[in-house]
Design an enzyme around this catalytic site. Structure first.
Site, short mmCIF file in Angstrom:
data_model
loop_
_atom_site.label_atom_id
_atom_site.label_comp_id
_atom_site.label_asym_id
_atom_site.label_seq_id
_atom_site.Cartn_x
_atom_site.Cartn_y
_atom_site.Cartn_z
N LYS A 151 4.60 0.74 10.21
CA LYS A 151 4.65 1.90 9.32
C LYS A 151 4.22 3.17 10.04
O LYS A 151 4.76 4.24 9.80
CB LYS A 151 3.70 1.67 8.14
CG LYS A 151 4.37 1.18 6.89
CD LYS A 151 3.37 1.31 5.75
CE LYS A 151 3.48 0.15 4.81
NZ LYS A 151 2.38 0.09 3.85
N ARG B 29 5.34 -13.03 9.78
CA ARG B 29 6.01 -11.79 9.41
C ARG B 29 7.37 -11.69 10.10
O ARG B 29 7.63 -12.37 11.10
CB ARG B 29 5.14 -10.58 9.72
CG ARG B 29 4.80 -10.40 11.18
CD ARG B 29 3.69 -9.38 11.37
NE ARG B 29 4.12 -8.04 11.04
CZ ARG B 29 3.57 -7.29 10.09
NH1 ARG B 29 2.57 -7.75 9.38
NH2 ARG B 29 3.99 -6.07 9.86
N GLU C 7 0.88 -1.16 0.00
CA GLU C 7 0.00 0.00 0.00
C GLU C 7 0.92 1.22 0.00
O GLU C 7 1.82 1.30 0.84
CB GLU C 7 -0.87 -0.01 1.26
CG GLU C 7 -1.94 1.04 1.19
CD GLU C 7 -2.83 1.09 2.43
OE1 GLU C 7 -2.84 0.14 3.22
OE2 GLU C 7 -3.50 2.14 2.57
P1 ATP Z 1 -0.30 -1.55 6.54
O1 ATP Z 1 -1.07 -2.53 5.68
O2 ATP Z 1 -0.67 -1.56 7.96
O3 ATP Z 1 -0.16 -0.21 5.96
P2 ATP Z 1 1.91 -3.31 5.97
O4 ATP Z 1 3.22 -3.32 6.66
O5 ATP Z 1 1.06 -4.52 5.95
O6 ATP Z 1 1.18 -2.07 6.60
P3 ATP Z 1 1.71 -3.27 3.11
O7 ATP Z 1 2.10 -2.20 2.19
O8 ATP Z 1 0.30 -3.69 3.15
O9 ATP Z 1 2.18 -2.79 4.53
O10 ATP Z 1 2.64 -4.52 2.90
C1 ATP Z 1 2.91 -5.09 1.66
C2 ATP Z 1 3.25 -6.53 1.84
O11 ATP Z 1 4.35 -6.70 2.71
C3 ATP Z 1 2.08 -7.29 2.45
O12 ATP Z 1 1.87 -8.45 1.69
C4 ATP Z 1 2.55 -7.60 3.82
O13 ATP Z 1 2.02 -8.82 4.27
C5 ATP Z 1 4.07 -7.66 3.69
N1 ATP Z 1 4.72 -7.30 4.95
C6 ATP Z 1 4.56 -6.17 5.65
N2 ATP Z 1 5.28 -6.20 6.79
C7 ATP Z 1 5.92 -7.39 6.81
C8 ATP Z 1 6.80 -8.03 7.73
N3 ATP Z 1 7.19 -7.44 8.87
N4 ATP Z 1 7.26 -9.26 7.42
C9 ATP Z 1 6.90 -9.85 6.28
N5 ATP Z 1 6.07 -9.32 5.37
C10 ATP Z 1 5.56 -8.11 5.63
#
Ligand code: ATP
Ligand code: MG
Length: 569
Positions: free
Chosen positions: A289, A279, A53
């Site tokens: 984030k 994760r 995102e």
């Molecule tokens: P949010 O959705 O709360 O803004 P997010 O960290 O999930 O934050 P995204 O941009 O949705 O951010 O993440 C993109 C991809 O990265 C998603 O598929 C998510 O599952 C993966 N991702 C995010 N943080 C981690 C992590 N700490 N370890 C592994 N994969 C992650």
């Protein structure tokens, strides 16, 4: 005399540390699943995606997801899409899109075709929402947010049906059109799926499909004033793109039944299967984030690419190479449970990669002048030094040497015990890549600070590994007094002193390490560093790994990491 002043290490891109050399580890559960799907003929070619995102910069956790999705595609001869999940214009920005694209490329991955956007599927998603309404499976609900929360029930109590649940299809179609056409204000109504308010899975209790947001979207402008929720959009986007293995983190396991419900009730072109993995969490680090944004917005750090942040941009500016991040992501593995990885393991991967690849250089962080009293005033010699002890492809360095040189103030003492293996009055030390010298006396200022050392060159000892029979106690680095580079350095340390600053109940801002950044000015280094290449990380011998900062106006080197490894693997 002229000295070759081409930037040292300018050929580091000729990396012979075979990054594709996958460690021989057993395949993880996703590799096993995909292997099976290919062998059984279920999925002749896999299609994965990385779906960020664009509401912040990518961090090390995202690197794990990137390496996993792109890595699986690479390993199994498939393809991977880069798709922005841009369903919430309120929090998104073009700056983040650009940064994310740069980071994925920098990590060394290429996506299939063009960059994709969830927003380019808005019309299709809207039409599918209408389809659900027509099937009697979605309704427009005017409960306020507070009311909706009450109706939703709890984990132990069933929810109650919304009073708007039994509207007719015609009424719902008319209401949804009004939503779409901007007749309603933000927050006054939503489109919900009609599933089951008594489901033990809260995600199935008539989840929201569309919200009103009167916001200009970075891709679609003012075309829309209703936006699909992540839950409604995500699975359908995967279906549109023909994603075969839709990989996400564990917190989405409970959403899977909802995604399957959509696939079951909508004429989607394909049926992706979702798999969840644990994760990445790192100790001494925050990867939320929201918290990263707060650190940036409140200027606790110098932007999203501050070298102390675990953002990919920060790690790059710090001097970490993409190969190190990929290696790290491979080391930590992929599992079905969440865990916390020791940040020392990341540091180990960074150090190990730099040890093998970083061109060597000499610098002096606390310069102390040494005059070599028996060396002619007008003479300059050129010493030769290896680019790297085991890497012939890294250019040899040429180092001017003359009567006045600098050594580090910490490398000289008037008197010392036997443990001190550096320069002491009456004792000898080897200047790396040059002569053995012996100190005779030191000069002090009025406050008694040592400002200069007078020493002598021991004749016949020139070179790095001479068979001259002279065994000085130690070897120290030096920099020529006449021809050298002058610069600042930024010594970075971990941003948090606490092992778990990300824990929900902690005030993470109060846990910032007050000495996470120490700046030094007027450092000196060998002349080639004046033209140091951005993107190359050097080993400053005996000091650590350093790279040229991309933002500072005056020449500045960031310490990537020190030389000593603390990781017990
Ligand atoms: P949010 O959705 O709360 O803004 P997010 O960290 O999930 O934050 P995204 O941009 O949705 O951010 O993440 C993109 C991809 O990265 C998603 O598929 C998510 O599952 C993966 N991702 C995010 N943080 C981690 C992590 N700490 N370890 C592994 N994969 C992650
Ligand atoms: Mg997310």
């Amino acid at each position: 005399m002229t000295v070759n002043d081409t930037p040292i290490g300018s050929r580091t891109h000729l990396d012979n540390d075979n990054a594709n050399d996958k460690p021989s580890r057993p395949p993880h559960f996703l590799e096993q699943i995909i292997q099976g799907d290919i062998q059984s003929g279920k999925t002749p070619q896999i299609v994965t995606r990385f779906p960020p995102e664009p509401n912040g910069y990518l961090h090390i956790g995202h690197a794990k997801s990137i390496c996993l999705n792109f890595g699986l595609a690479e390993t199994f001869g498939g393809v991977c899409n880069l798709r922005f999940d841009d369903t919430n214009p309120a929090k998104e920005d073009q700056e983040y899109i650009d940064a994310i694209i740069r980071d994925v490329e920098w990590l060394g991955f290429r996506w299939q075709g063009d960059v994709r956007y969830a927003s380019s599927y808005f019309q299709q998603l809207h039409d599918w929402a209408v389809d659900l309404i027509e099937q009697g499976k979605a309704y427009v609900c005017h409960l306020t947010a507070d009311q909706a929360r009450e109706y939703r029930g709890t984990l132990t109590e069933a929810g109650q049906n919304s009073p708007y649940r039994e509207r007719t299809i015609e009424e719902n179609l008319a209401e949804f059109t009004k939503m779409r056409e901007g007749h309603y204000d933000e927050g006054t109504c939503v489109l919900r799926a009609k599933i089951d308010m008594a489901s033990p899975n809260m995600n199935m209790r008539d989840p929201i499909l569309y919200r009103i947001r009167k916001q200009t979207h970075h891709q679609t402008g003012d075309d829309w004033c209703i936006y699909p929720t992540y839950d409604f959009a995500h699975g359908q986007e995967d279906a549109i793109e023909g994603i075969t293995h839709s990989i996400c983190t564990l917190e989405f396991a409970d959403h899977r039944p909802l995604y399957e419900w959509f696939v079951q009730h909508l004429p989607v072109p394909s049926e992706p299967t979702q798999y969840e993995f644990g994760r990445l969490n790192l100790n001494y680090t925050v990867t939320s984030k929201r918290k990263l944004k707060q650190l940036v917005d409140e200027q606790h750090v110098d932007g999203w690419d501050d070298p102390r942040l675990p953002t990919i941009a920060g790690l790059r500016r710090r001097g970490v190479r993409p190969e190190a991040l990929r290696k790290f992501c491979d080391m930590i593995g992929v599992t079905k449970s969440d865990g916390v990885v020791d940040v020392a393991m990341l540091e180990h991967a960074i150090r190990d990669d730099l040890d093998k690849n970083a061109p060597r250089a000499m610098c002096v962080l606390n310069p102390l002048k040494v005059t070599l009293t028996n060396y002619p005033e007008d003479k300059t010699e050129v010493m030769h030094a290896q680019g790297h002890p085991n890497r012939d492809d890294l250019e040899e360095r040429e180092l001017p040497f003359s009567r006045e040189i600098f050594i580090d103030a910490d490398d000289f003492r008037e008197e010392a015990n036997k443990k001190y293996k550096r320069l002491v009055i009456g004792k000898r030390v080897r200047l790396r890549n040059a002569y053995v010298i012996e100190a005779d006396e030191c000069v002090k200022d009025e406050q008694g600070n040592i400002v200069e050392v007078k020493a002598r060159v021991i004749e016949g000892t020139v070179g790095n590994n001479p068979e001259d029979g002279i065994k000085p106690k130690g070897v120290i680095q030096w920099v020529d007094g006449k021809q050298h580079a002058t610069f600042d350095v930024a010594l970075y340390d971990r941003l948090f002193t606490d092992e778990s600053p990300d824990a929900g109940d902690k005030d993470f801002l109060s846990l910032i390490n007050p000495s996470s950044l120490e700046k030094k000015t007027q450092c000196v280094g060998e002349i080639g560093l004046a033209n140091a290449v951005v993107g190359t990380t050097y080993q400053f011998e005996r000091e650590g790994y350093f790279c040229r900062d991309t933002r500072s106006e005056i020449l500045t080197f960031n310490r990537t990491i020190g030389l000593r490894d603390t990781f017990v693997g």
